[in-house]
Enzyme design. Sequence first.
Site, PDB file in Angstrom:
ATOM      1  N   GLY A 204     -34.715  52.792  30.416  1.00 43.32           N
ATOM      2  CA  GLY A 204     -34.825  53.447  29.118  1.00 43.32           C
ATOM      3  C   GLY A 204     -34.848  54.963  29.223  1.00 43.32           C
ATOM      4  O   GLY A 204     -34.376  55.563  30.200  1.00 43.32           O
TER       5      GLY A 204
ATOM      6  N   GLU B 146      -1.386  49.040  53.204  1.00 45.07           N
ATOM      7  CA  GLU B 146      -0.262  49.230  54.113  1.00 45.07           C
ATOM      8  C   GLU B 146       0.344  47.899  54.543  1.00 45.07           C
ATOM      9  O   GLU B 146       1.564  47.757  54.652  1.00 45.07           O
ATOM     10  CB  GLU B 146      -0.722  50.016  55.350  1.00 45.07           C
ATOM     11  CG  GLU B 146      -1.235  51.412  55.047  1.00 45.07           C
ATOM     12  CD  GLU B 146      -2.725  51.476  54.797  1.00 45.07           C
ATOM     13  OE1 GLU B 146      -3.341  52.505  55.087  1.00 45.07           O
ATOM     14  OE2 GLU B 146      -3.295  50.472  54.293  1.00 45.07           O
TER      15      GLU B 146
ATOM     16  N   GLU C  50     -28.968  51.891  32.642  1.00 51.70           N
ATOM     17  CA  GLU C  50     -28.903  51.574  31.223  1.00 51.70           C
ATOM     18  C   GLU C  50     -30.221  51.809  30.482  1.00 51.70           C
ATOM     19  O   GLU C  50     -30.398  51.303  29.372  1.00 51.70           O
ATOM     20  CB  GLU C  50     -28.427  50.135  31.036  1.00 51.70           C
ATOM     21  CG  GLU C  50     -26.975  49.918  31.445  1.00 51.70           C
ATOM     22  CD  GLU C  50     -26.363  48.664  30.834  1.00 51.70           C
ATOM     23  OE1 GLU C  50     -26.996  48.053  29.961  1.00 51.70           O
ATOM     24  OE2 GLU C  50     -25.244  48.313  31.225  1.00 51.70           O
TER      25      GLU C  50
ATOM     26  N   ARG D  51     -20.137  46.954  33.652  1.00 53.29           N
ATOM     27  CA  ARG D  51     -21.048  46.346  34.624  1.00 53.29           C
ATOM     28  C   ARG D  51     -20.267  45.664  35.747  1.00 53.29           C
ATOM     29  O   ARG D  51     -20.659  45.727  36.925  1.00 53.29           O
ATOM     30  CB  ARG D  51     -21.948  45.325  33.930  1.00 53.29           C
ATOM     31  CG  ARG D  51     -22.990  45.921  33.002  1.00 53.29           C
ATOM     32  CD  ARG D  51     -23.772  44.818  32.299  1.00 53.29           C
ATOM     33  NE  ARG D  51     -24.779  45.347  31.388  1.00 53.29           N
ATOM     34  CZ  ARG D  51     -25.569  44.592  30.632  1.00 53.29           C
ATOM     35  NH1 ARG D  51     -25.457  43.263  30.698  1.00 53.29           N
ATOM     36  NH2 ARG D  51     -26.458  45.152  29.829  1.00 53.29           N
TER      37      ARG D  51
END
Length: 348
Positions: free
Chosen positions: A293, A54, A291, A193
């Site tokens: 495992g 704004e 990410e 990322r």
Amino acid sequence: MTTTHETYMKRCLQLAANGLPAAMPNPSVGAVIVHNHVIIGEGYTSAYGGHHAEVNAIRSVKDKSLLKEATIYVSLEPCSHFGKTPPCSDLIIEHQIPKVVIGTIDPFAKVAGKGIAKLQNSGCEVTLGVLESECIASNKRFFTFHQHKRPYIILKWAMSQDGFIDKIRTKKDPVQPNWITNTYSRQLVHKWRSEEAAILVGTHTAITDNPKLNTRDWYGDNPVRVVLDKSLRIPQNYSLFDESIKTIVLTAQKVSSKENLVFETIDFSKNVAQQVCNVLYRHELQSVIIEGGKQTLQTFIDANLWDEARVFTGNVWFENGIKAPDFHPKTSTKTSIIEDTLQIFHND
């Protein structure tokens, strides 16, 4: 048929997209000022700590006298409290802008309708809920964090053509990632990322890959690194412990923290995914990209704690190895989310 309000609100959303990720952890808002069907001012949220949309929109108007006859469109309710900047609702009132069209209410407790009430009490005509779902989606991390008290969760993995995320490693194998995709996909992941507050991996991934979990292939801030390490098995000379980036280690052990290396104790016998969310919420991290495992990803899938899944399919065949997560959402809501957000990239 698209209404006039919707037309200008779509422009607000276009502008708001320009403010991310720099505005985080603030939401990125778009603002458009219209006088006699002509846009006379525009703005979006500056980098964190800077001016709100704004303010930037009002400052862009050359003839300020027109503001008294104008309508301001904003994708999110104008703030009503003093934070790093003064309240935007006060600025709108100060310039006597008579009409305010708002996409959605701000979920942040210090605002949450108070900005709207302040505008209405000053005599402004307020219209609320224009393209509301789109406005919420534009700040999905911010809304998830404040409404659900957890970060926005993105699952990411790469798999071979036959559905494996890794080969079986032996002690003779080098400690490094077993690449499935190409350099362009890896650059895209580094871009992702840079857009999130945190990045999370499990113990197995940390030990076998020795990842840096940074944004070295893209311009942008590094996310806070988070790793699950119940028994502290990850070697201390690995990249995750170099203290170059703030890193949170979730463990069952009692360990003293350092300035950039924080140890948090959780109970690995109970709902791990929820405990991870609780820790990240306490650290005010609004989003996390997970990410790997396989076990870590599966933990969040089984707990139904995720918002997006981004999956790469590489042009390789492993024939055996570690299977990709078993991905079968539990609710119809999740199914619709998959259709909208599951991103599968085929590499030629």
